[in-house]
Write a protein that holds these residues in place. Structure first.
Motif, mmCIF file in Angstrom:
data_model
loop_
_atom_site.group_PDB
_atom_site.id
_atom_site.type_symbol
_atom_site.label_atom_id
_atom_site.label_comp_id
_atom_site.label_asym_id
_atom_site.label_seq_id
_atom_site.Cartn_x
_atom_site.Cartn_y
_atom_site.Cartn_z
ATOM 1 N N ASP A 107 -24.260 1.871 8.951
ATOM 2 C CA ASP A 107 -23.125 1.515 8.085
ATOM 3 C C ASP A 107 -22.929 -0.003 8.136
ATOM 4 O OD1 ASP A 107 -20.716 1.123 6.777
ATOM 5 O OD2 ASP A 107 -19.757 2.878 7.685
ATOM 6 N N LYS A 108 -23.067 -0.669 7.019
ATOM 7 C CA LYS A 108 -22.980 -2.125 6.975
ATOM 8 C C LYS A 108 -21.587 -2.657 7.287
ATOM 9 C CE LYS A 108 -26.824 -2.741 3.747
ATOM 10 N NZ LYS A 108 -27.255 -3.300 2.437
ATOM 11 N N ARG A 109 -20.586 -1.785 7.262
ATOM 12 C CA ARG A 109 -19.219 -2.220 7.540
ATOM 13 C C ARG A 109 -18.900 -2.230 9.034
ATOM 14 N NH1 ARG A 109 -16.034 2.041 4.058
ATOM 15 N NH2 ARG A 109 -17.603 3.315 5.130
ATOM 16 N N THR A 110 -19.758 -1.644 9.844
ATOM 17 C CA THR A 110 -19.490 -1.615 11.285
ATOM 18 C C THR A 110 -19.787 -2.976 11.909
ATOM 19 O OG1 THR A 110 -21.745 -0.879 11.770
ATOM 20 C CG2 THR A 110 -20.073 0.831 11.438
ATOM 21 N N PRO A 111 -19.151 -3.310 13.042
ATOM 22 C CA PRO A 111 -19.438 -4.580 13.730
ATOM 23 C C PRO A 111 -20.924 -4.683 14.097
ATOM 24 C CG PRO A 111 -17.444 -3.566 14.607
ATOM 25 C CD PRO A 111 -18.073 -2.551 13.716
ATOM 26 N N TRP A 112 -21.423 -5.908 14.106
ATOM 27 C CA TRP A 112 -22.863 -6.103 14.305
ATOM 28 C C TRP A 112 -23.390 -5.574 15.632
ATOM 29 C CZ3 TRP A 112 -25.066 -8.724 18.267
ATOM 30 C CH2 TRP A 112 -24.274 -9.649 18.972
ATOM 31 N N PRO A 113 -22.626 -5.589 16.737
ATOM 32 C CA PRO A 113 -23.187 -5.028 17.974
ATOM 33 C C PRO A 113 -23.517 -3.540 17.847
ATOM 34 C CG PRO A 113 -21.289 -6.408 18.461
ATOM 35 C CD PRO A 113 -21.302 -6.190 16.988
#
Length: 219
Positions: A107-113
């Protein structure tokens, strides 16, 4: 205006912090100068007091206890329960408080970590507790250093020999300063956990709905 509305809680708390620090500095300066005058020592101005051991010790011994409280609270509420409290997970609940973050990696909306996975995701999963513990440790060290300077300044006024940092680390004075704050933080946390079972504050996310039964757990 939307920015102020969206960040109003943080802004008000930071303003109150700054005002409280200012009041503490002004009142503390008067106390410090009163003590110096009693011993015939020259008084301090506000600028020098702000960089004194007395002020640093007083500030950081409180910050230390607050970060200790918050770090313990975050960690303990992950594993321990209080049935009926808005501050607790339901000990008999079947619902997941936090779904597996690995299921959201794409999911591109989740934080990058989370998208990075592995160690980064693990660190991010516990980052709140890690940072709060680090802030507690940093505040404790700052309190220790400030308290040591303040103790040696007091010793000099009385013509006594200064103590080393290690000696002060194991002194009753340092731990008295710490424990007198720690006990109040743990007590206040226990009080809010228990009171939130029976009492309400409408519209607050820290409170259960006004009409919620006492045995309902979580907000």
């Amino acid at each position: 205006m939307s920015w102020l509305r969206n960040n109003g809680l943080t802004i008000v708390l930071l303003v109150l912090t700054a005002l409280s620090l200012g009041g503490m500095a002004l009142a503390g300066l008067q106390v410090e100068n009163s003590n110096l005058a009693e011993h015939g020592a020259p008084t301090a101005d506000l600028w020098s007091y702000l960089f004194s051991g007395s002020f640093a010790s007083a500030v950081f011994e409180n910050w230390e206890s607050e970060f200790l409280q918050m770090s313990f609270y975050v960690v303990l509420t992950a594993f321990l329960f209080q049935r009926g409290s808005s501050e607790s997970k339901d000990p008999h609940g079947d619902e997941e408080v936090d779904e597996d973050p690995a299921s959201k990696q794409r999911d591109k909306r989740t934080p990058w970590p989370v998208r990075a996975g592995g160690l980064w995701m693990w660190l991010y999963s516990y980052s709140l507790g890690i940072v709060l513990v680090a802030l507690f440790l940093a505040s404790f060290v700052a309190h220790w250093l400030g308290s040591a300077v303040a103790a040696n300044e007091e010793a000099a006024v009385h013509g006594q020999a200064p103590a080393t940092l290690i000696e002060h680390l194991f002194s009753a004075q340092l731990w008295f300063e710490s424990f007198q704050n720690w006990q109040s933080e743990f007590l206040s946390t226990a009080v809010i956990v228990v009171l939130s079972i029976f009492l309400r504050f409408r519209y607050s996310p820290e409170s259960k709905p006004v009409a919620a039964p006492h045995d309902r757990t979580g907000s």
